[in-house]
Structures are given as structure tokens and as C-alpha cells.
Design a protein around this motif. Structure first.
Motif, PDB file in Angstrom:
ATOM      1  N   UNK A 141       0.843  -1.187   0.000  1.00 53.39           N
ATOM      2  CA  UNK A 141       0.000   0.000   0.000  1.00 53.39           C
ATOM      3  C   UNK A 141       0.880   1.238   0.000  1.00 53.39           C
ATOM      4  N   UNK A 142       0.417   2.282  -0.647  1.00 45.30           N
ATOM      5  CA  UNK A 142       1.126   3.552  -0.661  1.00 45.30           C
ATOM      6  C   UNK A 142       0.130   4.639  -0.296  1.00 45.30           C
ATOM      7  N   UNK A 143       0.501   5.477   0.660  1.00 41.86           N
ATOM      8  CA  UNK A 143      -0.335   6.592   1.072  1.00 41.86           C
ATOM      9  C   UNK A 143       0.529   7.843   1.050  1.00 41.86           C
TER      10      UNK A 143
ATOM     11  N   UNK B 109       4.801  20.634  12.170  1.00 38.47           N
ATOM     12  CA  UNK B 109       5.858  20.116  13.042  1.00 38.47           C
ATOM     13  C   UNK B 109       5.730  18.613  13.254  1.00 38.47           C
ATOM     14  N   UNK B 110       4.507  18.110  13.280  1.00 44.35           N
ATOM     15  CA  UNK B 110       4.228  16.673  13.420  1.00 44.35           C
ATOM     16  C   UNK B 110       3.186  16.331  12.371  1.00 44.35           C
ATOM     17  N   UNK B 111       3.483  15.362  11.502  1.00 45.75           N
ATOM     18  CA  UNK B 111       2.548  15.051  10.418  1.00 45.75           C
ATOM     19  C   UNK B 111       2.656  13.614   9.911  1.00 45.75           C
ATOM     20  N   UNK B 112       2.278  12.638  10.735  1.00 42.78           N
ATOM     21  CA  UNK B 112       2.291  11.271  10.218  1.00 42.78           C
ATOM     22  C   UNK B 112       1.279  11.114   9.083  1.00 42.78           C
ATOM     23  N   UNK B 113       1.577  10.216   8.169  1.00 42.50           N
ATOM     24  CA  UNK B 113       0.644   9.909   7.077  1.00 42.50           C
ATOM     25  C   UNK B 113      -0.388   8.900   7.572  1.00 42.50           C
ATOM     26  N   UNK B 114      -1.602   8.996   7.076  1.00 49.20           N
ATOM     27  CA  UNK B 114      -2.606   7.990   7.460  1.00 49.20           C
ATOM     28  C   UNK B 114      -2.202   6.617   6.928  1.00 49.20           C
ATOM     29  N   UNK B 115      -2.691   5.587   7.581  1.00 53.35           N
ATOM     30  CA  UNK B 115      -2.460   4.220   7.127  1.00 53.35           C
ATOM     31  C   UNK B 115      -3.592   3.792   6.206  1.00 53.35           C
ATOM     32  N   UNK B 116      -3.245   2.968   5.243  1.00 53.00           N
ATOM     33  CA  UNK B 116      -4.259   2.354   4.386  1.00 53.00           C
ATOM     34  C   UNK B 116      -5.083   1.447   5.290  1.00 53.00           C
TER      35      UNK B 116
ATOM     36  N   UNK C  79      -4.469   7.240  -1.821  1.00 48.28           N
ATOM     37  CA  UNK C  79      -4.360   5.870  -1.328  1.00 48.28           C
ATOM     38  C   UNK C  79      -4.245   4.948  -2.538  1.00 48.28           C
ATOM     39  N   UNK C  80      -3.267   4.048  -2.480  1.00 47.07           N
ATOM     40  CA  UNK C  80      -3.071   3.113  -3.587  1.00 47.07           C
ATOM     41  C   UNK C  80      -2.688   1.754  -3.035  1.00 47.07           C
ATOM     42  N   UNK C  81      -3.165   0.700  -3.689  1.00 42.40           N
ATOM     43  CA  UNK C  81      -2.875  -0.664  -3.273  1.00 42.40           C
ATOM     44  C   UNK C  81      -2.258  -1.428  -4.442  1.00 42.40           C
ATOM     45  N   UNK C  82      -1.103  -2.088  -4.170  1.00 39.03           N
ATOM     46  CA  UNK C  82      -0.416  -2.908  -5.175  1.00 39.03           C
ATOM     47  C   UNK C  82       0.041  -4.207  -4.528  1.00 39.03           C
ATOM     48  N   UNK C  83       0.304  -5.222  -5.336  1.00 41.54           N
ATOM     49  CA  UNK C  83       0.810  -6.485  -4.781  1.00 41.54           C
ATOM     50  C   UNK C  83       2.205  -6.249  -4.207  1.00 41.54           C
ATOM     51  N   UNK C  84       2.524  -6.942  -3.114  1.00 40.23           N
ATOM     52  CA  UNK C  84       3.849  -6.813  -2.496  1.00 40.23           C
ATOM     53  C   UNK C  84       3.745  -6.531  -1.014  1.00 40.23           C
ATOM     54  N   UNK C  85       4.776  -5.836  -0.474  1.00 37.23           N
ATOM     55  CA  UNK C  85       4.830  -5.511   0.959  1.00 37.23           C
ATOM     56  C   UNK C  85       4.247  -4.146   1.252  1.00 37.23           C
ATOM     57  N   UNK C  86       3.736  -3.959   2.470  1.00 38.92           N
ATOM     58  CA  UNK C  86       3.188  -2.650   2.841  1.00 38.92           C
ATOM     59  C   UNK C  86       4.265  -1.561   2.876  1.00 38.92           C
ATOM     60  N   UNK C  87       3.979  -0.428   2.274  1.00 38.95           N
ATOM     61  CA  UNK C  87       4.860   0.738   2.271  1.00 38.95           C
ATOM     62  C   UNK C  87       3.978   1.965   2.462  1.00 38.95           C
ATOM     63  N   UNK C  88       4.362   2.854   3.363  1.00 31.59           N
ATOM     64  CA  UNK C  88       3.605   4.086   3.581  1.00 31.59           C
ATOM     65  C   UNK C  88       4.565   5.254   3.524  1.00 31.59           C
ATOM     66  N   UNK C  89       4.205   6.300   2.787  1.00 32.95           N
ATOM     67  CA  UNK C  89       5.030   7.489   2.673  1.00 32.95           C
ATOM     68  C   UNK C  89       4.400   8.621   3.478  1.00 32.95           C
ATOM     69  N   UNK C  90       5.227   9.379   4.174  1.00 29.54           N
ATOM     70  CA  UNK C  90       4.696  10.513   4.940  1.00 29.54           C
ATOM     71  C   UNK C  90       5.306  11.829   4.457  1.00 29.54           C
ATOM     72  N   UNK C  91       5.811  11.849   3.246  1.00 27.42           N
ATOM     73  CA  UNK C  91       6.417  13.057   2.707  1.00 27.42           C
ATOM     74  C   UNK C  91       5.356  13.849   1.966  1.00 27.42           C
ATOM     75  N   UNK C  92       5.189  15.111   2.344  1.00 23.36           N
ATOM     76  CA  UNK C  92       4.196  15.976   1.703  1.00 23.36           C
ATOM     77  C   UNK C  92       4.817  16.655   0.493  1.00 23.36           C
ATOM     78  N   UNK C  93       4.117  16.643  -0.604  1.00 21.93           N
ATOM     79  CA  UNK C  93       4.544  17.372  -1.788  1.00 21.93           C
ATOM     80  C   UNK C  93       3.697  18.634  -1.858  1.00 21.93           C
ATOM     81  N   UNK C  94       4.269  19.767  -1.507  1.00 25.46           N
ATOM     82  CA  UNK C  94       3.505  21.018  -1.488  1.00 25.46           C
ATOM     83  C   UNK C  94       3.361  21.553  -2.899  1.00 25.46           C
ATOM     84  N   UNK C  95       2.163  22.032  -3.183  1.00 24.94           N
ATOM     85  CA  UNK C  95       1.943  22.588  -4.512  1.00 24.94           C
ATOM     86  C   UNK C  95       1.983  24.105  -4.460  1.00 24.94           C
TER      87      UNK C  95
END
Length: 171
Positions: free
Chosen positions: A30-32, A59-66, A155-171
Motif C-alpha cells: 500500500x502507498x499513502x 511540526x508533526x505530520x504522520x501519514x494515514x495508514x491504508x 491511497x493506492x494498493x499494489x501487490x507486495x509488501x506494505x509501504x507508507x510514505x509521509x512526505x508531503x509534496x507542497x503545490x
């Protein structure tokens, strides 16, 4: 004699282990991620002459979990926009997720709300400046203000191991 006795005992131990084997399926990957966006019509503070805004910083910003219960469904990628309402101290007061009616959208919205309520920001500060008789600038006062920002969560789901990203891409 010892060698002969050890062989059947070892064979029994291995046979016992082999009988409990279950087929292993690979977990879903999973990728979030999320990025800040400017919402149309979003109101900004109007600064008066001599006012300077110190922009808030996350200052604190965890990414949500799938949501784990949705991983096996292999849903197509989904995006949700959330308005994050922050009080004058930098604590999240409310999270409003758009278009999150029905299942599974409500589960993604719950994941966003639960996690984003943990976010912490530096306060939005409005500093008031003035000049003295000699023309020297000095800060007269400062006040913290509430604010809101909008983020798009992907939120995206693909075959494989769980992966979560918490990096914000500011526009």
C-alpha cells in the motif's frame, strides 16, 4: 546405538513441523501520500499596514495508514481532499473530508481524520510593527490566529509488501 535412536527422533520432530505448514500469500503493498493544495475561494487574512504574517509550519505530520481491512480488496487508487482546521495554538480542531460518503470511502476518511488530528503546526502569527520618531522599526505586538489548509490524500494498493510514505509534496 545412539546414532540410530537420534535419527528416528529427529525425523519425528521434522514431521511434526511439516504438518503445521500453511500456504503463505504475499501481503499487499500500500502507498499513502498527501500534498497541500489551495482550495478555490479559500479566504486568507488581509494584513494591514505594518502587519507581517509568520506562516505556520507542520511540526508533526504522520501519514494515514491504508485501512487494513481494505487491502485484500485491491481497490483502484483513490484521492480525498481534506480541510484541516487549526486553532491559534497550532493544534488541529477539525478535519473535514470531502466526498467520503459510503463504504469504502468512509473508511479512508476515518483513517485521514484519525491521523490528521495528531498533526501539530507552529502557530500562524501576525506581528504588528511600527516606526518610532527616528524611523526605526520595532515589533509592537504579536498574536496567534487560527487557520485552515487543504490537503489531498492519495491511497493506492499494489501487490507486495506494505509501504507508507509521509512526505508531503507542497503545490
Amino acid at each position: 546405538m545412539r546414532t540410530w535412536m537420534a535419527l528416528p527422533l529427529g525425523t519425528l520432530v521434522l514431521a511434526g513441523c511439516a504438518s503445521g505448514l500453511q500456504p503463505v500469500t504475499a501481503p499487499r503493498e500500500t502507498a499513502v501520500s498527501y500534498r497541500q493544495v489551495l482550495s478555490p475561494g479559500q479566504v486568507r487574512y488581509q494584513l494591514a499596514l505594518g502587519e507581517v504574517a509568520v506562516q505556520p509550519v507542520i511540526e508533526v505530520n504522520p501519514a494515514p495508514s491504508y485501512p487494513p481491512e481494505l487491502i485484500a480488496q485491491a481497490l483502484p487508487p483513490m484521492e480525498f481532499t481534506a480541510q484541516v482546521i487549526v486553532n491559534a495554538q497550532g493544534t488541529v480542531d477539525d478535519v473535514r473530508v470531502a466526498d467520503a460518503a459510503g463504504d469504502p470511502a468512509a473508511r479512508f476518511a476515518a483513517a485521514i481524520e484519525q491521523t490528521v488530528r495528531q498533526w501539530r503546526f507552529s502557530p500562524l502569527m501576525i506581528n504588528h510593527w511600527a516606526a518610532d520618531a527616528d524611523g526605526n522599526q520595532h515589533q509592537v505586538s504579536s498574536e496567534n490566529k487560527p487557520f485552515s489548509e487543504s490537503y489531498v490524500f492519495h491511497f493506492e494498493c499494489r501487490d507486495g509488501r506494505p509501504v507508507v510514505s509521509s512526505v508531503a509534496a507542497h503545490s
